[in-house]
Design a protein around this motif. Sequence first.
Motif, PDB file in Angstrom:
ATOM      1  N   LEU A   1      -2.109   4.369  15.934  1.00 13.18           N
ATOM      2  CA  LEU A   1      -2.660   3.509  15.114  1.00 13.18           C
ATOM      3  C   LEU A   1      -1.945   3.535  13.763  1.00 13.18           C
ATOM      4  O   LEU A   1      -1.645   4.539  13.312  1.00 13.18           O
ATOM      5  N   SER A   2      -1.874   2.164  13.010  1.00 10.94           N
ATOM      6  CA  SER A   2      -1.307   2.084  11.872  1.00 10.94           C
ATOM      7  C   SER A   2      -1.979   1.065  10.969  1.00 10.94           C
ATOM      8  O   SER A   2      -2.264   0.060  11.453  1.00 10.94           O
ATOM      9  N   VAL A   3      -2.418   1.639   9.697  1.00  8.08           N
ATOM     10  CA  VAL A   3      -3.417   0.771   8.742  1.00  8.08           C
ATOM     11  C   VAL A   3      -2.552   0.487   7.520  1.00  8.08           C
ATOM     12  O   VAL A   3      -2.028   1.613   6.977  1.00  8.08           O
TER      13      VAL A   3
ATOM     14  N   THR B   1       1.430   2.224   4.073  1.00  6.82           N
ATOM     15  CA  THR B   1       0.929   2.118   5.527  1.00  6.82           C
ATOM     16  C   THR B   1       0.610   3.827   5.947  1.00  6.82           C
ATOM     17  O   THR B   1       1.573   4.800   5.520  1.00  6.82           O
ATOM     18  N   VAL B   2      -0.413   4.020   6.521  1.00  6.97           N
ATOM     19  CA  VAL B   2      -0.727   5.199   7.140  1.00  6.97           C
ATOM     20  C   VAL B   2      -0.983   5.316   8.481  1.00  6.97           C
ATOM     21  O   VAL B   2      -1.519   4.226   9.320  1.00  6.97           O
ATOM     22  N   ALA B   3      -0.895   6.581   9.000  1.00  7.39           N
ATOM     23  CA  ALA B   3      -1.081   6.711  10.440  1.00  7.39           C
ATOM     24  C   ALA B   3      -2.372   7.056  11.054  1.00  7.39           C
ATOM     25  O   ALA B   3      -2.979   7.174   9.973  1.00  7.39           O
ATOM     26  N   GLY B   4      -2.791   7.026  12.086  1.00 10.64           N
ATOM     27  CA  GLY B   4      -3.978   7.285  12.516  1.00 10.64           C
ATOM     28  C   GLY B   4      -4.663   8.618  12.028  1.00 10.64           C
ATOM     29  O   GLY B   4      -5.632   9.014  11.884  1.00 10.64           O
TER      30      GLY B   4
ATOM     31  N   THR C   1      -3.627   2.484  -3.550  1.00 15.16           N
ATOM     32  CA  THR C   1      -3.578   1.749  -2.367  1.00 15.16           C
ATOM     33  C   THR C   1      -3.560   2.794  -1.345  1.00 15.16           C
ATOM     34  O   THR C   1      -4.067   2.376  -0.122  1.00 15.16           O
ATOM     35  N   MET C   2      -2.899   3.904  -1.328  1.00 14.41           N
ATOM     36  CA  MET C   2      -3.296   4.723  -0.106  1.00 14.41           C
ATOM     37  C   MET C   2      -4.688   5.245   0.232  1.00 14.41           C
ATOM     38  O   MET C   2      -4.747   5.108   1.460  1.00 14.41           O
ATOM     39  N   ARG C   3      -5.331   5.177  -0.940  1.00 17.04           N
ATOM     40  CA  ARG C   3      -6.738   5.548  -0.522  1.00 17.04           C
ATOM     41  C   ARG C   3      -7.456   4.350   0.296  1.00 17.04           C
ATOM     42  O   ARG C   3      -8.476   4.623   1.362  1.00 17.04           O
ATOM     43  N   ARG C   4      -7.013   3.005  -0.426  1.00 18.40           N
ATOM     44  CA  ARG C   4      -7.521   2.057   0.440  1.00 18.40           C
ATOM     45  C   ARG C   4      -7.227   1.921   1.872  1.00 18.40           C
ATOM     46  O   ARG C   4      -8.001   1.557   2.915  1.00 18.40           O
ATOM     47  N   ALA C   5      -5.986   2.256   2.112  1.00 20.69           N
ATOM     48  CA  ALA C   5      -5.290   2.171   3.638  1.00 20.69           C
ATOM     49  C   ALA C   5      -6.094   3.471   4.342  1.00 20.69           C
ATOM     50  O   ALA C   5      -6.413   2.893   5.544  1.00 20.69           O
ATOM     51  N   GLN C   6      -6.244   4.641   3.950  1.00 19.26           N
ATOM     52  CA  GLN C   6      -6.947   5.321   4.545  1.00 19.26           C
ATOM     53  C   GLN C   6      -8.077   5.064   4.517  1.00 19.26           C
ATOM     54  O   GLN C   6      -9.011   5.386   5.939  1.00 19.26           O
ATOM     55  N   GLY C   7      -9.034   4.453   3.903  1.00 11.81           N
ATOM     56  CA  GLY C   7     -10.261   3.956   3.998  1.00 11.81           C
ATOM     57  C   GLY C   7     -10.544   2.993   5.026  1.00 11.81           C
ATOM     58  O   GLY C   7     -11.941   2.780   5.601  1.00 11.81           O
ATOM     59  N   ARG C   8      -9.700   2.336   5.487  1.00 13.68           N
ATOM     60  CA  ARG C   8      -9.720   1.211   6.720  1.00 13.68           C
ATOM     61  C   ARG C   8      -9.729   1.929   8.151  1.00 13.68           C
ATOM     62  O   ARG C   8      -9.868   1.312   8.849  1.00 13.68           O
ATOM     63  N   LEU C   9      -9.154   3.113   8.091  1.00 14.01           N
ATOM     64  CA  LEU C   9      -9.033   3.843   9.332  1.00 14.01           C
ATOM     65  C   LEU C   9     -10.432   4.078  10.023  1.00 14.01           C
ATOM     66  O   LEU C   9     -10.326   3.782  11.077  1.00 14.01           O
ATOM     67  N   SER C  10     -11.547   4.520   9.565  1.00 18.47           N
ATOM     68  CA  SER C  10     -12.640   4.436  10.167  1.00 18.47           C
ATOM     69  C   SER C  10     -13.006   3.383  10.861  1.00 18.47           C
ATOM     70  O   SER C  10     -13.574   3.173  11.833  1.00 18.47           O
ATOM     71  N   ALA C  11     -13.018   2.042  10.210  1.00 18.65           N
ATOM     72  CA  ALA C  11     -13.342   0.774  11.054  1.00 18.65           C
ATOM     73  C   ALA C  11     -12.264   0.515  12.156  1.00 18.65           C
ATOM     74  O   ALA C  11     -12.665   0.121  13.386  1.00 18.65           O
TER      75      ALA C  11
END
Length: 144
Positions: free
Chosen positions: A40-42, A54-57, A85-95
């Motif tokens: 996964l990449s978000v 961009t963050v990994a799973g 921005t990093m926190r926003r990307a990580q916050g999208r991981l749950s969905a």
Amino acid sequence: MDASFDRVADSAEEWTRSWAASMSERAAQAQEMSQRVAGLSVSATGGDGAIEVTVAGSGIVTDLRIDDRLANWSGARISAEIMATMRRAQGRLSAAVAEIAGQTVGANSETARAIVASYAERFPEVDDDREQGRDDSRRERGGW
């Protein structure tokens, strides 16, 4: 009496085979989910589109892109915007993980609920307005 015993034994054997097949299927589904989450990449953008993280799973940053529009920003402002921005990307991981779990192990399965809850706890979804407000409060205190 032997015929009755044979029916019970056959029924037990059938139940055991069915249970083993079910466990194998669940294991395969969990393995597929694990592989998909690992791949996964978000991404999220910030700084009016001048920053992309961009963050990994796993939540680890795998890519950071900074536009030249930030050349006149202070280092503190750039750092704060990158972190937000990093926190926003990580916050999208749950969905994203919830979607993968729904497609593999089933959204209502115990496995899906546990994994999605773990992601939600480690990487809470960030309200963009709240995050922006936090950045603004830093600016007001002279942080930028």
